[in-house]
Design a protein around this motif. Structure first.
Motif, mmCIF file in Angstrom:
data_model
loop_
_atom_site.group_PDB
_atom_site.id
_atom_site.type_symbol
_atom_site.label_atom_id
_atom_site.label_comp_id
_atom_site.label_asym_id
_atom_site.label_seq_id
_atom_site.Cartn_x
_atom_site.Cartn_y
_atom_site.Cartn_z
ATOM 1 N N HIS A 32 34.583 23.337 0.326
ATOM 2 C CA HIS A 32 34.495 23.562 1.767
ATOM 3 C C HIS A 32 33.596 24.774 1.994
ATOM 4 N N GLY A 34 33.183 28.197 4.401
ATOM 5 C CA GLY A 34 34.013 29.030 5.262
ATOM 6 C C GLY A 34 33.581 30.472 5.212
ATOM 7 N N ASN A 39 34.126 31.028 10.352
ATOM 8 C CA ASN A 39 35.247 30.249 10.871
ATOM 9 C C ASN A 39 35.456 30.494 12.361
ATOM 10 N N SER A 43 34.989 27.556 15.275
ATOM 11 C CA SER A 43 36.096 27.248 16.173
ATOM 12 C C SER A 43 35.687 27.438 17.630
ATOM 13 N N GLY A 272 42.113 30.689 6.947
ATOM 14 C CA GLY A 272 41.456 30.553 8.240
ATOM 15 C C GLY A 272 42.382 30.614 9.427
ATOM 16 N N ASP A 275 41.518 33.577 11.477
ATOM 17 C CA ASP A 275 40.247 33.363 12.167
ATOM 18 C C ASP A 275 40.429 32.413 13.347
ATOM 19 N N LYS A 306 45.998 25.347 13.056
ATOM 20 C CA LYS A 306 45.127 25.473 11.882
ATOM 21 C C LYS A 306 45.914 25.281 10.585
ATOM 22 N N ASP A 312 38.613 25.668 5.821
ATOM 23 C CA ASP A 312 38.631 26.974 6.477
ATOM 24 C C ASP A 312 38.643 26.905 7.997
ATOM 25 N N VAL A 313 38.056 25.857 8.562
ATOM 26 C CA VAL A 313 37.770 25.823 9.996
ATOM 27 C C VAL A 313 38.871 25.111 10.765
ATOM 28 N N ASN A 314 39.244 25.682 11.895
ATOM 29 C CA ASN A 314 40.199 25.045 12.795
ATOM 30 C C ASN A 314 39.475 23.964 13.589
#
Length: 335
Positions: A32, A34, A39, A43, A272, A275, A306, A312-314
């Protein structure tokens, strides 16, 4: 959202053994992209914000892939292309009472070799409204700490709202300076700060007593950093690697606001989550300028969701977050 937001930091390649395996015997890795500020940028872009992300990557396929990933979320990357390696971190997902583990491999990365004078901050900040950074940047090298200060001086001069996540990572402070020697000079420019009471002495050099209330701690922070308008801290209770109760508080100099708490019983990925909270807070403060309480609830709900999303990303949307705030949780199927 009419506000233009700039974030600054390193985009990293994350490699994780599948199925909660330990790094010790890993034979394959899930990949992934991130990194804290990346992040936040991703988002916010998914929330519909106009976001640019300032970074550095190698001029090769891996660097191009990382920037392509950012664009896929709607982020506009502004990247210095230099060096020959992207920063990497390895994440071993914990389970139950076995904690997660992070190993960094980011020494001499393209981002770590950035220096003061290499980025045209005035051009980047033109027509922008908000600048976000974190303490991770300053932890990597003296040069990056000086570059952070350069950015903050320009952002402050140009009237941007400035937010920061203290993001204290003791394993990264290896260049001969403690966080408490570097961070106070940078935090003085901030309007919004995310950090916990445990960070007070380690990051800010402000001693506190264990018995002090959170209001007293944040009052001390405000006394030292007069520009601060909003201080926020996340809370975790009864926590192990698979289950957390989360909440947060927000202090505006007068009132201490407390959020709803969420009992997360089956964590998919907590990397994350902070973040996601920071992105939610920035969005909330912009979208709901008359209600810090709503902004806080939005941030905590974003962080809660999340925990259910790998990587890592929402990937949560504004509507999904608002639905959770309004009680649409509990695992019901949306049809």
């Amino acid at each position: 959202m009419s506000k233009r937001i700039i974030t600054f930091g390193e985009i990293l390649l994350r490699l994780s053994p599948p199925n909660h395996s330990k790094l010790y015997k890993a034979k394959s890795f899930e990949a992934h992209y991130g990194g804290a500020e990346a992040n936040v940028a991703a988002s916010l872009a998914l929330f519909g914000c106009d976001v640019k992300f300032v970074t550095a990557v190698p001029d090769n396929e891996l660097g191009d892939s990382a920037l392509s990933e950012l664009r896929s979320y709607g982020v506009e990357p502004i990247a210095v292309k230099q060096g020959n390696r992207l920063g990497v971190y390895y994440f071993e997902q914990g389970a139950s009472e076995r904690p997660g583990k992070v190993l960094y491999d980011r020494t001499s990365s393209s981002f770590a070799n950035l220096k003061k004078g290499m980025i045209d901050w005035e051009t980047i900040f033109k027509d922008s409204d908000w600048f976000h950074w974190s303490g991770i940047n300053a932890s990597l090298s003296q040069d990056l700490a000086e570059l952070c200060k350069e950015a903050l001086e320009v952002a402050s001069k140009m009237g941007l709202t400035i937010s920061a996540d203290l993001n204290y990572r003791p394993t990264l402070w290896n260049y001969g300076k403690n966080a408490s020697e570097i961070m106070p000079e940078l935090v003085q420019y901030c309007d919004v700060l995310l950090g916990g009471t445990d960070d007070s002495e380690k990051c800010l050099g402000i001693k506190i007593n264990p018995s002090e209330t959170i209001e007293n701690v944040f009052t001390k922070w405000k006394q030292q950093f007069s520009k601060l308008k909003t201080i926020v801290s996340t809370m975790r209770y009864d926590a192990n690697a698979s289950s957390n109760i989360i909440g947060a508080v927000l202090w505006d100099g007068t009132n201490l606001l407390k959020s709803k708490e969420y009992n997360i019983t089956h964590i998919i990925d907590r990397i994350g989550a902070g973040d996601a909270f920071m992105a939610g807070l920035i969005y909330g403060l912009i979208a709901y300028p008359d209600s810090n309480q709503v902004a806080l609830e939005y941030a905590v709900a974003a962080s809660c969701l999340k925990h259910s999303i790998p990587g890592d990303v929402n990937l949560s949307t504004v509507n999904e977050i608002i639905a959770l705030i309004n009680g649409a949780g509990g695992g019901r199927v949306i049809r």
